[in-house]
Design a protein around this motif. Structure first.
Motif, PDB file in Angstrom:
ATOM      1  N   ALA A   1       1.036  -1.361  -0.016  1.00 41.87           N
ATOM      2  CA  ALA A   1      -0.113  -0.004   0.122  1.00 41.87           C
ATOM      3  C   ALA A   1       0.905   1.429   0.211  1.00 41.87           C
ATOM      4  CB  ALA A   1      -1.085  -0.002   1.421  1.00 41.87           C
ATOM      5  N   VAL A   2       0.779   1.860  -0.895  1.00 42.64           N
ATOM      6  CA  VAL A   2       1.645   3.199  -1.166  1.00 42.64           C
ATOM      7  C   VAL A   2       0.683   4.426  -1.313  1.00 42.64           C
ATOM      8  CG1 VAL A   2       3.593   4.341  -2.633  1.00 42.64           C
ATOM      9  CG2 VAL A   2       3.427   1.786  -2.105  1.00 42.64           C
ATOM     10  N   LEU A   3       0.752   5.286  -0.632  1.00 38.16           N
ATOM     11  CA  LEU A   3      -0.077   6.601  -0.819  1.00 38.16           C
ATOM     12  C   LEU A   3       0.742   7.614  -1.454  1.00 38.16           C
ATOM     13  CD1 LEU A   3      -2.987   7.374  -0.184  1.00 38.16           C
ATOM     14  CD2 LEU A   3      -2.213   8.204   1.981  1.00 38.16           C
ATOM     15  N   VAL A   4       0.098   8.342  -2.442  1.00 40.27           N
ATOM     16  CA  VAL A   4       0.727   9.470  -3.231  1.00 40.27           C
ATOM     17  C   VAL A   4      -0.110  10.495  -2.547  1.00 40.27           C
ATOM     18  CG1 VAL A   4       1.350  10.508  -5.355  1.00 40.27           C
ATOM     19  CG2 VAL A   4       1.548   7.934  -4.922  1.00 40.27           C
ATOM     20  N   ASP A   5       0.744  11.508  -2.310  1.00 44.07           N
ATOM     21  CA  ASP A   5      -0.021  13.016  -1.760  1.00 44.07           C
ATOM     22  C   ASP A   5      -1.185  12.837  -1.156  1.00 44.07           C
ATOM     23  OD1 ASP A   5       2.154  14.265  -3.312  1.00 44.07           O
ATOM     24  OD2 ASP A   5       0.973  14.215  -5.401  1.00 44.07           O
ATOM     25  N   ASP A   6      -1.306  11.908  -0.123  1.00 43.53           N
ATOM     26  CA  ASP A   6      -2.439  11.597   0.794  1.00 43.53           C
ATOM     27  C   ASP A   6      -4.000  11.429  -0.023  1.00 43.53           C
ATOM     28  OD1 ASP A   6      -1.418  11.841   3.305  1.00 43.53           O
ATOM     29  OD2 ASP A   6      -1.178  13.952   3.078  1.00 43.53           O
ATOM     30  N   ALA A   7      -3.802  11.026  -1.196  1.00 43.48           N
ATOM     31  CA  ALA A   7      -4.841  11.221  -2.391  1.00 43.48           C
ATOM     32  C   ALA A   7      -5.115  10.013  -3.169  1.00 43.48           C
ATOM     33  CB  ALA A   7      -5.041  12.542  -2.756  1.00 43.48           C
ATOM     34  N   LEU A   8      -3.737   9.590  -3.639  1.00 43.36           N
ATOM     35  CA  LEU A   8      -3.844   8.532  -4.555  1.00 43.36           C
ATOM     36  C   LEU A   8      -2.976   7.385  -4.226  1.00 43.36           C
ATOM     37  CD1 LEU A   8      -4.177   7.352  -7.375  1.00 43.36           C
ATOM     38  CD2 LEU A   8      -2.098   8.579  -8.283  1.00 43.36           C
ATOM     39  N   LEU A   9      -3.950   6.283  -4.079  1.00 47.37           N
ATOM     40  CA  LEU A   9      -3.369   4.958  -3.405  1.00 47.37           C
ATOM     41  C   LEU A   9      -2.957   3.782  -4.421  1.00 47.37           C
ATOM     42  CD1 LEU A   9      -3.052   3.610  -0.555  1.00 47.37           C
ATOM     43  CD2 LEU A   9      -5.484   2.573  -0.712  1.00 47.37           C
ATOM     44  N   LEU A  10      -1.762   3.379  -4.302  1.00 46.72           N
ATOM     45  CA  LEU A  10      -1.290   2.309  -5.308  1.00 46.72           C
ATOM     46  C   LEU A  10      -1.187   1.008  -4.618  1.00 46.72           C
ATOM     47  CD1 LEU A  10       1.743   4.213  -6.628  1.00 46.72           C
ATOM     48  CD2 LEU A  10      -0.928   4.351  -7.594  1.00 46.72           C
ATOM     49  N   ASP A  11      -2.375   0.282  -4.786  1.00 43.00           N
ATOM     50  CA  ASP A  11      -2.562  -1.044  -4.131  1.00 43.00           C
ATOM     51  C   ASP A  11      -2.971  -0.841  -2.693  1.00 43.00           C
ATOM     52  OD1 ASP A  11      -1.702  -2.519  -6.425  1.00 43.00           O
ATOM     53  OD2 ASP A  11       0.300  -3.134  -5.683  1.00 43.00           O
ATOM     54  N   TYR A  12      -3.560  -2.057  -2.202  1.00 41.85           N
ATOM     55  CA  TYR A  12      -4.093  -1.982  -0.793  1.00 41.85           C
ATOM     56  C   TYR A  12      -4.394  -3.448  -0.531  1.00 41.85           C
ATOM     57  CZ  TYR A  12      -6.261  -0.094   3.445  1.00 41.85           C
ATOM     58  OH  TYR A  12      -6.836   0.271   4.812  1.00 41.85           O
ATOM     59  N   GLY A  13      -3.440  -4.227  -0.158  1.00 41.86           N
ATOM     60  CA  GLY A  13      -3.257  -5.578  -0.001  1.00 41.86           C
ATOM     61  C   GLY A  13      -3.305  -6.263   1.553  1.00 41.86           C
ATOM     62  N   LEU A  14      -3.244  -7.316   1.815  1.00 44.63           N
ATOM     63  CA  LEU A  14      -2.960  -7.714   3.262  1.00 44.63           C
ATOM     64  C   LEU A  14      -1.718  -8.812   3.154  1.00 44.63           C
ATOM     65  CD1 LEU A  14      -4.285 -11.069   3.398  1.00 44.63           C
ATOM     66  CD2 LEU A  14      -6.503  -9.768   2.947  1.00 44.63           C
ATOM     67  N   LEU A  15      -1.485  -9.039   4.362  1.00 45.81           N
ATOM     68  CA  LEU A  15      -0.381 -10.010   4.626  1.00 45.81           C
ATOM     69  C   LEU A  15      -0.970 -11.159   5.190  1.00 45.81           C
ATOM     70  CD1 LEU A  15       2.672 -10.455   4.753  1.00 45.81           C
ATOM     71  CD2 LEU A  15       2.677  -9.375   6.985  1.00 45.81           C
ATOM     72  N   THR A  16      -1.023 -12.483   4.744  1.00 46.68           N
ATOM     73  CA  THR A  16      -1.555 -13.608   5.002  1.00 46.68           C
ATOM     74  C   THR A  16      -1.155 -14.072   6.356  1.00 46.68           C
ATOM     75  OG1 THR A  16       0.043 -14.963   3.503  1.00 46.68           O
ATOM     76  CG2 THR A  16      -2.475 -14.296   2.795  1.00 46.68           C
ATOM     77  N   GLY A  17      -1.723 -14.677   7.094  1.00 53.84           N
ATOM     78  CA  GLY A  17      -1.172 -14.953   8.361  1.00 53.84           C
ATOM     79  C   GLY A  17      -2.293 -15.342   9.465  1.00 53.84           C
TER      80      GLY A  17
END
Length: 414
Positions: A16-32
């Motif tokens: 999950a990488v957030l650009v300028d607090d407005a554009l999000l690149l991916d939004y995943g989870l860590l299995t466990g």
């Protein structure tokens, strides 16, 4: 441009990488157990998803809670895979606090999504700004993409997961768009893959030998990408596998998107030659006793139909389990790989069947990462999505790169 790392920094998972607090690149989870999600819950105006694996897309429906409706951009296969994974997550965790979304949030994906092909620039409005975004084929799985974000002042390339070598399912990436900043995955930064054709031949020989000797081969495989790759490898070796688990539905879906496949005709032949398991009336137990090749989920033995086959075949050394992907520490697959045992029906049992590992990775190795980054010697390089991000970044710095490996929660200005 400011970049915040909400996940995937110095770890593999929950990208999950957030650009300028407005554009999000991916939004995943860590299995466990329990699964882990990005370190905070952002409220972006728009989301761009690189590809349809759980660690990159698994938490996206949670962004649609309440009145929030960010536009979600992805390729057509990624859109379909996101829904498949979300439904599976609901089946596993839907009635527990471990799942941050509901079926209603999954249904809302259709209200907000926009689908794009490769090399087709589109404008994303977020945070009162407009970004020109282009997706490029990343060579990882069907629909996987490098994401180029151009703010007008800065060109950011988010690689997502990628492979520089051809697989049977998809071709390796050849895209090298101009960029000022590259956020680059590093899953296999400390590995050099064995020649792929040699791996295929060794695996096929193990399967043929086992069946000839009267045994059964179980090939655990990730449902998305790996199952289909193993079907193609099997078909090329004149092997006719049984295919079981979520990979069956994914295979049928991918037939609808031939332009995202390396060789649609080879894929058609492979799917025509495979036998798909329905799971009715003791079918799995019969197949396990019948000297067959079975490609089935889950890839790390954490659940799924593989647990119907392993109790049947585990006690006979003539049988074989061929692990086809990396086994994360703490998973049943890693336990089997390292110690020759695993938990079956809530009891840890020894496995006498032959256990072998084969590198069918869909990620670039050290050589592939370096060859990719050679085109970005003048860019700022940010290393993420790996167990050894710091050491890889340090190695790059020694060769003249402006490279770093941020920690979770870090914000950097570029």
């Amino acid at each position: 441009m400011e970049i915040e790392f909400l996940g995937g920094a110095r770890e593999v998972g929950r990208s999950a990488v957030l650009v300028d607090d407005a554009l999000l690149l991916d939004y995943g989870l860590l299995t466990g157990d329990p699964p882990q999600y990005p370190i905070r819950d952002p409220e972006p105006d728009a989301v761009v998803v690189s590809h349809g694996h759980l660690d990159h897309v698994g938490a996206v429906p949670a962004l649609l809670k309440g009145s929030r409706r960010p536009t979600i951009h992805w390729t057509p296969p990624t859109a379909e895979l996101a829904r498949t994974l979300a439904r599976d997550t609901l089946k596993l965790h839907g009635n527990s606090p471990l799942c941050p979304f509901s079926a209603e949030h999954v249904a809302r994906l259709g209200e907000v999504e926009e689908r794009h092909g490769y090399g087709e620039p589109f404008v994303v409005a977020a945070g009162g700004r407009e970004y020109a975004v282009t997706l490029f084929d990343a060579g990882h799985i069907p629909g996987s993409a490098h994401v180029l974000v151009d703010s007008g002042d800065t060109r950011l390339l988010y690689t997502g997961d990628f492979h520089t070598d051809d697989q049977r399912l998809v071709s390796g990436t050849t895209a090298r768009p101009d960029a000022d900043v590259v956020v680059c995955e590093s899953t296999y930064a400390d590995v050099r893959h064995e020649d792929r054709r040699a791996v295929e031949e060794r695996w096929a020989e193990r399967v043929r030998t086992t069946i000839w000797e009267g045994g059964t081969v179980v090939a655990p495989a990730f449902a998305i990408g790996r199952t289909q790759e193993m079907m193609l490898v099997a078909a090329n070796a004149d092997l006719q596998p049984y295919v079981d688990g979520m990979g069956v539905g994914v295979t049928e879906m991918l037939r609808q998107y031939p332009t995202f496949l390396r060789d649609p005709e080879a894929f058609r032949r492979a799917t025509s030659g495979a036998r798909f398991v329905t799971g009715r009336d003791g079918q799995r137990e019969r197949i396990a006793d019948d000297n067959e090749l079975i490609v089935t989920t889950s890839g790390m033995l954490a659940g799924g139909p593989v647990h119907s086959y392993l109790p049947v075949i585990r006690g006979n050394p003539t049988n074989a389990v061929t692990l086809t992907g990396y086994q994360v520490e703490g998973t049943p697959g890693r336990e089997l790989q390292d110690r020759g045992r695993m938990e079956i029906n809530r009891r840890v049992r020894p496995v006498s069947a032959t256990v072998e590992s084969y590198d069918f990775s869909a990620h670039a190795d050290r050589d592939g990462l370096e060859s990719f980054l050679d085109d970005y010697a003048d860019a700022r390089v940010v290393i993420v999505h790996g167990d050894r991000c710091e050491s890889f970044a340090a190695d790059l710095k020694k060769t003249g790169f402006d490279a770093s490996a941020p920690e979770l929660g870090d914000r950097i200005d570029v």
